[in-house]
Design a protein around this motif. Structure first.
Motif, mmCIF file in Angstrom:
data_model
loop_
_atom_site.group_PDB
_atom_site.id
_atom_site.type_symbol
_atom_site.label_atom_id
_atom_site.label_comp_id
_atom_site.label_asym_id
_atom_site.label_seq_id
_atom_site.Cartn_x
_atom_site.Cartn_y
_atom_site.Cartn_z
ATOM 1 N N ILE A 116 2.491 115.916 -28.808
ATOM 2 C CA ILE A 116 3.124 117.084 -28.178
ATOM 3 C C ILE A 116 2.335 118.351 -28.484
ATOM 4 N N ARG A 117 1.938 118.514 -29.747
ATOM 5 C CA ARG A 117 1.160 119.699 -30.107
ATOM 6 C C ARG A 117 -0.166 119.750 -29.354
ATOM 7 N N ALA A 118 -0.777 118.592 -29.147
ATOM 8 C CA ALA A 118 -2.104 118.537 -28.521
ATOM 9 C C ALA A 118 -2.071 118.870 -27.033
ATOM 10 N N VAL A 119 -0.965 118.572 -26.347
ATOM 11 C CA VAL A 119 -0.955 118.739 -24.889
ATOM 12 C C VAL A 119 -0.087 119.908 -24.420
ATOM 13 N N ARG A 120 0.429 120.698 -25.355
ATOM 14 C CA ARG A 120 1.235 121.861 -24.947
ATOM 15 C C ARG A 120 0.402 122.855 -24.150
ATOM 16 N N ASN A 121 1.084 123.660 -23.334
ATOM 17 C CA ASN A 121 0.366 124.655 -22.532
ATOM 18 C C ASN A 121 0.014 125.876 -23.381
ATOM 19 N N GLU A 122 -0.550 126.892 -22.730
ATOM 20 C CA GLU A 122 -1.020 128.065 -23.476
ATOM 21 C C GLU A 122 0.112 128.837 -24.139
ATOM 22 N N ARG A 123 1.348 128.618 -23.678
ATOM 23 C CA ARG A 123 2.505 129.273 -24.302
ATOM 24 C C ARG A 123 3.149 128.375 -25.367
ATOM 25 N N THR A 256 10.280 124.002 -24.423
ATOM 26 C CA THR A 256 9.797 123.422 -25.670
ATOM 27 C C THR A 256 10.595 122.175 -25.973
ATOM 28 N N LEU A 257 9.913 121.140 -26.409
ATOM 29 C CA LEU A 257 10.567 119.877 -26.702
ATOM 30 C C LEU A 257 10.581 119.627 -28.201
ATOM 31 N N ASP A 258 11.778 119.400 -28.742
ATOM 32 C CA ASP A 258 11.920 118.972 -30.131
ATOM 33 C C ASP A 258 12.188 117.488 -30.132
ATOM 34 N N THR A 259 11.446 116.722 -30.919
ATOM 35 C CA THR A 259 11.678 115.293 -30.987
ATOM 36 C C THR A 259 12.706 114.989 -32.055
#
Length: 261
Positions: A116-123, A256-259
């Protein structure tokens, strides 16, 4: 002495599965709202049941283990265990089968967070992968650099469409997926540059097996053969169906996604 018949054990197992399904359904409804509102309750639950069964096939039967499996499934496709983009997940599911389940579930959880951290957008937000599928027609894989093979052109197309996902997976793994995508497309008589660009791009974004994934029923419907089909007819229907799903997903802003830990 307390005696429990086999039938009673089976009833208890079914109750536990039903309770777990209800909990996972609540999670999916909360964290994957766009998917849930598109699928509806019946189809969402069907996908979750597939996840529970799939997790068990890899030896994940605890509440936490199944929850991590289903989370990964909704992030990267129901058949992520077969996807060459995620060798780390395959290792946890298959090569590490001898490791105790609690450790494997924790490794899967950590892998999900890294992904998730690797593919998040610029925001720093995680967005539905389908939102990366271009609204404008995809360039044909036949209209790029001279001398490059079709698969090489498709690799470069994927690098352009979703650079963060591409970099996270690595070029070697993307090439493996492209090869699978070309083979998969051929089964639907999709062989031209334009058709391959559509089919392989969606496999990259939605996962291997997207054409049989209960999370994306529109894909199977679009690819179903019709008597009047010509080459790429199925691919063009697939593009329209994907854009319809994209429009639905874009109705909600990136979130934002929390797992679930």
């Amino acid at each position: 002495m307390l005696r429990i018949r086999d039938e009673q054990v089976q009833v208890l197992r079914e109750c536990l599965v039903e309770n777990l399904e209800d909990e996972l359904f609540a999670d999916v409804k909360r964290f994957f709202e766009e998917r849930y509102t598109f699928l509806g309750e019946a189809r969402t639950r069907a996908a979750i049941r597939l996840g529970i069964k799939g997790a068990a096939g890899y030896g994940l039967t605890s509440k936490r283990g199944v929850a991590q499996y289903v989370t990964m499934m909704f992030l990267t496709g129901s058949h992520f265990g077969e996807n060459p983009l995620y060798p780390w997940a395959r290792k946890i599911l298959v090569a590490d089968r001898h490791v105790d389940e609690a450790t494997r579930a924790h490794r899967l959880y950590n892998g999900i967070r890294r992904y998730i951290r690797a593919v998040r957008n610029e925001r720093k937000e995680f967005v539905e992968s389908i939102l990366l599928f271009p609204e404008s027609p995809l360039p044909s894989s036949s209209h790029t650099a001279t001398g490059a093979t079709v698969e090489e052109r498709l690799v470069e197309l994927l690098r352009t469409i979703a650079p963060a996902h591409f970099n996270n997976a690595g070029e070697e793994n993307v090439r493996a997926l492209v090869h699978l995508g070309v083979e998969s497309a051929a089964r639907y008589r999709i062989t031209t540059g334009e058709g391959l660009s559509i089919h392989v791009s969606l496999m990259f974004l939605l996962g291997t097996g997207f054409d049989r994934d209960p999370q994306f029923p529109w894909a199977a419907e679009a690819l179903a053969p019709r008597a009047e089909d010509d080459f790429d007819s199925a691919a063009l229907r697939l593009r329209e169906a994907a854009l319809s799903f994209r429009r639905h997903a874009s109705a909600s802003s990136a979130q934002t996604l929390d797992t679930r830990g």
